[in-house]
Design an enzyme around this catalytic site. Structure first.
Site, PDB file in Angstrom:
ATOM      1  N   ASP A  41       0.738  -2.298   7.358  1.00 36.60           N
ATOM      2  CA  ASP A  41       0.000  -3.220   6.496  1.00 36.60           C
ATOM      3  C   ASP A  41      -1.362  -2.584   6.166  1.00 36.60           C
ATOM      4  OD1 ASP A  41      -0.690  -5.484   5.099  1.00 36.60           O
ATOM      5  OD2 ASP A  41      -0.767  -6.807   6.844  1.00 36.60           O
ATOM      6  N   GLU A  97      -3.656   0.234   1.667  1.00 37.63           N
ATOM      7  CA  GLU A  97      -4.017   0.557   0.276  1.00 37.63           C
ATOM      8  C   GLU A  97      -5.003   1.733   0.144  1.00 37.63           C
ATOM      9  OE1 GLU A  97      -2.148  -3.076   0.784  1.00 37.63           O
ATOM     10  OE2 GLU A  97      -4.129  -2.617   1.572  1.00 37.63           O
ATOM     11  N   ASP A 109       0.555 -10.940   0.151  1.00 40.13           N
ATOM     12  CA  ASP A 109       0.060 -12.225   0.653  1.00 40.13           C
ATOM     13  C   ASP A 109       0.206 -13.332  -0.391  1.00 40.13           C
ATOM     14  OD1 ASP A 109      -0.557 -10.802   2.899  1.00 40.13           O
ATOM     15  OD2 ASP A 109      -2.642 -10.483   2.338  1.00 40.13           O
TER      16      ASP A 109
END
Length: 925
Positions: free
Chosen positions: A517, A520, A593
């Site tokens: 997770d 990015e 999300d």
């Protein structure tokens, strides 16, 4: 000072949480992004490009040319190359000429490594000759290159333009670049003495300043798709499958371009061009005649793309093109032009061509395509044990239980909280005894703690990304002060992979897999919750040049780490939030999300469809919505739809109420149980489709127009979808809805998979949706199922199969079944079973599709065919003859789906007892 420092850090952390719900002003728009603002301003005056090609020749099998401009501000020439590859793929590269440069370039521009597969490079066709022609009514000559049967690549000299022409349709253009003369290439330079600071040398946003030591370096150009009705692709964003115009008559002035810049976005908005967690710069066009084409720009810098509405250039005198087309405008902050043109001719061919460049999707383990149960966070070992037991108590199958960041020791990855999870190996082994697995989270931010061995070792080896001054970059994320590994460096990726060994990851077992997770990468105190653009990577590469690929390299390193751990023969499972072209080779992704509302349920479908079109077959959305508390009806509808996502996981934020499937009353528990059971029943079909994706690149979940490319009624329909070529699913996206209007494409019948009712194709039907979402099998197909209920997919391995045959108007049907051991790479050496089932002339035949293999690797199965169900067969047979056993069996009536209370009985052979791996025929008498 320590208490004061701790207080300041705590306040900083709390302030960072303001970015955890979507606020538009936390992120840049085009006018706040200098390269986008400049490029968009230039694009309002088409015809500005003055480049022309010179010195056109063949070099190293490519067409090469030098691009020179009549403007005096061109710092150095540009070098162009055109390469032709198997299957009609054209590659265009444009970069600065570093060998004939005065002044010399301060550095080389970044070219993205490790995305294009070695196999693709080996498929290059070496050009032998060029031809020069004056085409149509053009005044200047063009250089023409053979691309494939039916297609040529054309380099127009003046004005400069590149396009693919379709010789089968009168030499019409298919895709073109720079037809509107919008090409612009800002060249690297160094600041002159006495030159003032300004936007050329730094950029500011919300208190952050990124230096720009080499000045502006953006690239922009127009790309046109001809005879196209719509374009799609360029994920990730939460909006319709067909991309809407962002500029042109009738488009609001404040509409933003489609942004590709990987960001950590909480509670993202739907119907917004705003970019989310991943970026794939691939656009696919589609037209009325079923024709598709594609354009892919391999570039890891931020990108912005305008889709231009009809009449956008009405004031321009440029009107070279008479064909219907969709114009687009592509802008990137840095990099080079490394672009690919895909000729199709259909959507499936475009996806195959694209994945031949970036790689086919990995073949997943069988357990990973079943149901996953996740939450931030299951509290401790007792909570894990209770949740696991409750699934069994309520007869609900599941395969994987997930642990989020709170399972670690102070958010130090590869560790366990010794109070909450004191016996991690025992916990995993208890799950494994039931055929279940566990997934733990490992994020890219490393806690800056000198007592943490991982941080200490990374610091000593110099493995962290640097800030603009050359020091280890220090950002803020879940552990607090954190640094980030420089994953562009293969040495660091290899070192990271070693951390997943059982020796290094203490407490891990062979049934433990990984979740990446925040990759990015997310930096809570960075500009736009991201890493500064002037951070430095291996070889002085600026972060702005590779930002969108950071998560890709992290995903790659983690996947390769699990591969090492398993001795090279255990297929990794790694879920990643960030993605980039090639991510499909390393695991699955999810849509991030989302929120527990009906609109996010609806938009999950076009989001997943877009991912599939751009190579990422193994994707899904958080069932129930990550944020918020879904009501029982929304949760049930989400499970009913999510059971058909390629990646099927329930997940929730720590601030939400518990929402395990049994917490909403017996009726809702029953509906969720039935939805999950449908997924398990269809696992053989899904696994076969994942193998198809692995070999061809075709997505598991497909837009209707991929299977029915000439049916215009499917073009705007992104609320229904196909699973493979055989199943159509229509979601329910409105509260209280008991019926659904479902358009069924084609001319053949469709059969309800639960009760067998038949519906005509080419029409819209009002279907009952009170207790399930409509799902229909296409006539002319055969779907393999497993109907026995087990605790997990692992326990179903030796269970018998059911074949559901839905004949078409010619009384014909066919389908396939793929099987292997579900976990290793032995299938690459021929250890698999692949059967084609064909029903024609009243006879069902099982045909071997697996090539003969002399390898020692073999796969066998004791599974048999337990039931054969026949839908739509006219004669109404009484008996059947099985050959070569010469066994006669009765044909009877039975339920289509075991346990289903509705529907009429269907033609069934019970226990024909033929081996699934054998050649045989069954003749209906």
């Amino acid at each position: 000072m320590k208490p004061l420092t701790s207080l300041l850090l705590a306040l900083l952390f709390l302030s960072s949480q303001t970015v955890l719900s979507f606020k538009r002003d936390e992120f840049r728009n085009c006018n706040q992004t200098p390269f986008c603002k400049r490029a968009r301003a230039r694009s309002r005056s088409p015809g500005g490009c003055t480049l022309t090609p010179h010195n056109i020749a063949i070099s190293n099998g490519d067409l090469t040319a030098t691009l020179l401009s009549e403007h005096e501000d061109q710092i150095r020439p540009l070098i162009l190359s055109l390469s032709v590859y198997h299957d009609g793929i054209l590659r265009l590269k444009i970069d600065e000429d570093y060998d004939h440069s005065d002044p010399p370039s301060p550095k080389r521009r970044f070219q993205v490594p490790d995305v294009i597969t070695p196999e693709f490079d080996s498929n290059k066709l070496w050009l032998q000759r060029l031809s020069t022609e004056t085409l149509n009514d053009e005044s200047s000559p063009s250089t023409v290159v053979y691309l494939s049967d039916g297609y040529d690549a054309v380099l127009r000299h003046d004005p400069f333009e590149i396009y693919v022409r379709d010789k089968q349709s009168g030499n019409q253009k298919l895709i073109s670049l720079n037809s509107h003369q919008l090409f612009d290439f800002e060249q690297l330079r160094v600041k002159k003495e006495g030159e003032e600071d300004g936007e050329n040398w730094e950029e500011r946003f919300r208190g952050h300043t990124d230096t720009r030591p080499y000045g502006p370096q953006s690239i922009s150009f127009d790309v046109s798709f001809y005879n196209a009705e719509f374009v799609s692709g360029i994920p990730e964003r939460a909006m319709s499958l067909a991309l809407k115009p962002t500029r042109g008559p009738g488009v609001e002035m404040d509409v933003e371009p489609y942004r590709l810049f990987n960001l950590d976005v909480f509670e993202y908005l739907s119907e917004s061009p705003f970019g989310l967690y991943g970026s794939i710069p691939l656009m696919i066009s589609h037209g009325k005649e079923g024709r598709s084409a594609g354009f892919f720009w391999l570039n890891a810098a931020e990108m912005q793309i305008d889709v231009l509405g009809d009449g956008w250039n009405a004031e321009s005198e440029i009107d070279w093109v008479k064909q219907k087309r969709i114009d687009t405008f592509w802008m990137s902050e840095a990099g080079i032009v490394d672009a690919f043109f895909f000729v199709g001719p259909g959507p499936k061919e475009v996806v195959r061509q694209y994945t031949s460049v970036t790689g086919r999707p990995a073949m997943p383990q069988l357990f990973s395509i079943a149901y996953h149960q996740c939450r931030w966070n299951y509290r401790d070992e007792e909570d894990v044990e209770n949740v696991d037991a409750k699934f069994d108590e309520h007869d609900i199958p599941y395969d994987v239980l997930w642990l989020d960041i709170e399972h670690t020791d102070g958010r130090r990855y590869f560790t366990w909280d010794s109070m909450l999870f004191p016996h991690p190996e025992e916990m995993q082994k208890k799950l494994a005894e039931k055929g279940r697995h566990m997934v733990t989270i490992v994020d890219p931010h490393i806690k800056r703690d000198d007592s943490f061995r991982l941080h200490k070792e990374a610091t000593e080896k110099g493995y962290y990304v640097k800030d603009a001054s050359g020091k280890d970059y220090d950002g803020w994320c879940w552990p607090g002060s954190s640094s980030y590994l420089d994953m562009i460096n293969p040495e660091i990726r290899s070192w990271w992979g070693d951390k997943f060994s059982y020796k290094n990851y203490v407490g891990s077992t062979p049934s433990l897999y990984i979740w990446n997770d925040m990759n990015e990468p997310s930096v809570f105190n960075g500009p736009e919750v991201s890493m500064p653009r002037d951070a430095l990577h291996l070889g002085g590469i600026e972060h702005r040049e590779l930002h969108n690929s950071y998560g890709y390299y992290f995903h790659m390193a983690t996947s390769n780490g699990l591969l090492k751990r398993g001795g090279g023969n255990d297929r990794p499972f790694v879920l990643s939030r960030a993605f980039f072209p090639g991510s499909q080779r390393y695991g699955s992704v999810w849509t991030g999300d989302n929120t527990a509302d009906w609109e996010h349920l609806r938009v999950s479908v076009p989001m997943i469809l877009t991912l599939g079109l751009t190579g990422i077959s193994f994707s899904g959305a958080d069932v129930g919505g990550y944020f918020g508390n879904p009501g029982p009806e929304l949760l049930v509808r989400w499970y009913q739809l999510g059971a058909f996502y390629p990646f099927f996981r329930g997940h929730a934020h720590q601030d939400t109420k518990r929402r395990e499937p049994w917490l909403f009353g017996e009726k809702n528990t029953q509906l969720i149980r039935e939805a999950i059971r449908v997924r398990y029943m269809l696992l053989p079909y899904f696994y076969t489709l994942f193998r198809e994706a692995n070999t061809t690149g075709l997505p598991v979940m497909r837009p209707l127009w991929m299977e029915f490319p000439s049916d215009e009624a499917t073009f705007s329909n992104d609320e229904a979808f196909m699973i493979g070529s055989s199943l159509l699913v229509q979601g329910i996206y409105t509260e209280g809805k008991k019926y659904a209007s479902v358009y069924l494409p084609g001319k053949e019948l469709w059969y309800d998979i639960r009760i067998g009712d038949a519906y005509k194709g080419g029409k819209t039907h009002k279907l009952d949706a009170a207790e399930s979402v409509p799902a229909l099998q296409r006539a002319g197909t055969i779907i393999p199922r497993k109907d026995r209920l087990r605790r997990s997919s692992t326990q179903m391995v030796n269970d018998p199969y059911t074949l559901v045959i839905a004949v078409n108007s010619s009384q014909v049907a066919e389908g396939e079944l793929y099987m292997d051991d579900g976990k290793s790479f032995e299938f690459l050496h021929g250890a698999y079973i692949h059967r084609r089932f064909v029903f024609a002339n009243g006879k069902l035949t099982s045909i071997n599709l697996a090539p003969f293999s002399s390898s020692k690797s073999q796969f066998s199965s004791k599974s048999i065919i337990e039931r054969i169900i026949l839908l739509g067969y006219a004669p109404g047979p009484k008996n059947a003859l099985i050959e070569p056993a010469n066994q006669k069996v009765e044909v009877e009536l039975g339920p289509l789906m075991l346990g289903e209370r509705r529907g009429s009985s269907v033609v069934t052979i019970r226990k024909p007892a033929v081996q699934v791996s054998d050649d045989w025929t069954i003749k209906f008498l």
